[in-house]
Scaffold this active site. Structure first.
Site, PDB file in Angstrom:
ATOM      1  N   TYR A  12      11.648 -12.800   3.901  1.00  7.55           N
ATOM      2  CA  TYR A  12      10.498 -11.770   3.311  1.00  7.55           C
ATOM      3  C   TYR A  12      10.640 -10.501   4.144  1.00  7.55           C
ATOM      4  O   TYR A  12      10.588  -9.444   3.000  1.00  7.55           O
ATOM      5  CB  TYR A  12       9.486 -12.058   4.244  1.00  7.55           C
ATOM      6  CG  TYR A  12       7.688 -11.877   3.427  1.00  7.55           C
ATOM      7  CD1 TYR A  12       6.929 -11.853   2.000  1.00  7.55           C
ATOM      8  CD2 TYR A  12       7.227 -10.476   4.221  1.00  7.55           C
ATOM      9  CE1 TYR A  12       6.601 -11.399   2.206  1.00  7.55           C
ATOM     10  CE2 TYR A  12       5.802 -10.435   3.840  1.00  7.55           C
ATOM     11  CZ  TYR A  12       5.525 -10.281   2.351  1.00  7.55           C
ATOM     12  OH  TYR A  12       3.907 -10.131   2.106  1.00  7.55           O
ATOM     13  N   LYS A  62      11.239  -7.158   1.284  1.00 11.08           N
ATOM     14  CA  LYS A  62      10.394  -5.859   0.984  1.00 11.08           C
ATOM     15  C   LYS A  62      10.738  -4.573   1.937  1.00 11.08           C
ATOM     16  O   LYS A  62      10.585  -3.635   1.231  1.00 11.08           O
ATOM     17  CB  LYS A  62       9.476  -6.094   1.496  1.00 11.08           C
ATOM     18  CG  LYS A  62       8.315  -8.242   1.543  1.00 11.08           C
ATOM     19  CD  LYS A  62       7.192  -6.850   0.600  1.00 11.08           C
ATOM     20  CE  LYS A  62       6.639  -8.234  -0.117  1.00 11.08           C
ATOM     21  NZ  LYS A  62       5.888  -8.106  -1.059  1.00 11.08           N
TER      22      LYS A  62
END
Ligand code: NAP
Length: 237
Positions: free
Chosen positions: A145, A149
């Site tokens: 993640y 991002k």
């Protein structure tokens, strides 16, 4: 805009419609989107929905192209759909890494690529990619993640440089902990550990992110591009 069925995306769709935008709300959940569109209409706004799995390059491209074609223009793109598949590095599977990169990062690349042409034709565009403070600071258990991002920041800054001369801005909004389904699963012990680290001593509301999105996509934000708007109660400072 993607990921509009619930949470932050739903709040952004509702806010942009309240501000007078025609919103095309996308996700995989037709029922939730139908309810959203009805609520927007009942409040006097204008919206429609499309189902789309953003993990599919074909579906994502088709969505953006068909919206631009149907309306003859595309002013705003909000890439908000996101998933987590948390786990420590040593135990993270290739599949969990790829899924998170695909849904959170590649989808935004594909959507921006498809949106570039209609926005260039209109000599106007507002692109907002929803990142996370995890992408700025890293976060144990979120190698996939955080990488996705962080990737959104590089992608967005590059797009800002490539398309700026055409009147198109591209920015990232990086939320901290926001009360949505994504954070509802957090054990209470984790919440109690996190709260003292947030200067404002609370999780944010989806509407806090929607307010930032409303500004970043507004006509008056025309001189703000390649930025990361951190909306996290002060967590990442
Ligand atoms: P959420 O409540 O879990 O909602 C996620 C949204 O993404 C849903 O609308 C979901 O729609 C959509 N989505 C997921 N996979 C999809 C796919 N393959 N195709 C199409 N749509 C898909 O999450 P949230 O908290 O609102 O998060 C929204 C964004 O903010 C995400 O990018 C997340 O990473 C980011 N963010 C959230 C927080 C937080 O604390 N909540 C913090 C930082 C960043 P369907 O399931 O209907 O398809």
């Amino acid at each position: 805009m993607t990921g509009a069925s619930r949470g932050i995306g739903r709040a952004i769709a509702t806010r942009l419609a309240a501000d007078g935008r025609h919103v095309v709300a996308a996700s995989r959940s037709a029922g939730d989107l139908e309810t959203l569109v009805s609520e927007i209409a009942a409040a006097g706004g204008s919206a429609e929905f499309r189902t789309c799995d953003v993990g599919s390059s074909e579906e994502m491209t088709g969505l953006v192209e068909s919206v631009a074609e149907a309306h003859g223009r595309l002013d705003i793109l909000v890439n908000n759909a996101g998933v987590t598949r948390d786990g420590l590095l040593l135990r993270m599977s290739d599949e969990d890494f790829d899924t998170v990169l695909n849904v959170n990062l590649r989808s935004a690349f594909v959507a921006c690529r498809a949106a570039a042409r209609p926005m260039m034709r209109g000599k106007f565009g507002r692109i907002v990619n929803v990142g996370s403070v995890s992408g700025l600071t890293g976060n144990a258990g979120q190698a996939n993640y955080a990488a996705a991002k962080a990737g959104l920041v590089g992608l967005t800054k590059t797009i800002a440089k490539e398309l700026g001369a055409k009147g198109i801005t591209a920015n990232v909004i990086a939320p901290g902990f926001i009360e949505t389904d994504m954070t509802a699963a957090l054990p209470d012990a984790v919440r109690q550990q996190v709260l003292p680290q947030i200067p404002l001593r609370r999780f944010g509301a989806a509407e806090d992110i929607a307010a930032a999105a409303a500004y970043a996509t507004s006509d008056e934000a025309g001189y703000m591009t390649a930025q990361v708007l951190v909306v996290d109660g002060g967590l990442a400072t």
